[in-house]
Scaffold this active site. Structure first.
Site, short mmCIF file in Angstrom:
data_model
loop_
_atom_site.label_atom_id
_atom_site.label_comp_id
_atom_site.label_asym_id
_atom_site.label_seq_id
_atom_site.Cartn_x
_atom_site.Cartn_y
_atom_site.Cartn_z
N GLU A 53 36.59 38.97 39.69
CA GLU A 53 36.83 37.92 40.69
C GLU A 53 36.96 38.50 42.09
OE1 GLU A 53 36.69 34.71 40.73
OE2 GLU A 53 36.82 34.10 38.65
N ASP A 71 38.37 29.95 47.28
CA ASP A 71 39.10 30.76 46.30
C ASP A 71 39.84 31.84 47.07
OD1 ASP A 71 37.86 29.28 44.26
OD2 ASP A 71 36.18 30.68 44.19
#
Length: 148
Positions: A53, A71
């Site tokens: 990620e 995000d």
């Protein structure tokens, strides 16, 4: 004027510096915060997730143009559902935090919010990177050689 610009660039470089954890350092912090086995999710799964990620980067951000959300942080927690950035339409803020706290070098709040995410029915499957890179794989290399 030159001095002002130089000062501005210096301040900008200070504010965008990120803590990028090593794999083992990150694993140790997660273990201290009770993440190993949390909701049945192994430490190796969490480490795999964060590597894919954010590369263990506390200041990582990623804008998603479709839902107009972002995000944030080491776990790439989304502003549509989990935090408030003041910009995402229809945001829920289920973690009850400003998104900016997910960008801190101290990842305590990010860990608390990640625990909240996995308490939802989707669990760890909420993260695309986990589904793409970690699910149904041997993840032992993510904690191998780490003194935990």
């Amino acid at each position: 004027m030159k001095a002002f610009l130089t000062l501005g660039f210096l301040l900008l470089s200070v504010t965008v510096q990120a803590k990028v954890y090593s794999r083992c350092e990150f694993a140790r912090i997660l273990k201290r915060h009770g993440m190993d086995g949390y909701r049945g999710i192994s430490l190796a799964n969490w480490v795999c997730l964060a590597q894919h990620e954010s590369g263990f980067n506390t200041k990582a951000t990623n804008y998603n143009p479709g839902p107009r959300s972002t995000d944030y942080g080491i776990f790439q927690i989304n502003s549509k559902y989990w935090c408030n950035n003041g910009k995402t339409p229809g945001a829920v803020n289920a973690c009850g935090i400003p998104c900016s706290v997910l960008l801190q070098d101290d990842i305590t709040q990010a860990i608390k919010c990640a625990k909240r995410v996995v308490r939802d029915p989707q669990g760890i499957r909420a993260w695309v990177a986990w589904r793409s890179y970690c699910q149904n794989r041997n993840l032992s290399q993510y904690v191998r050689g780490c003194r935990l």
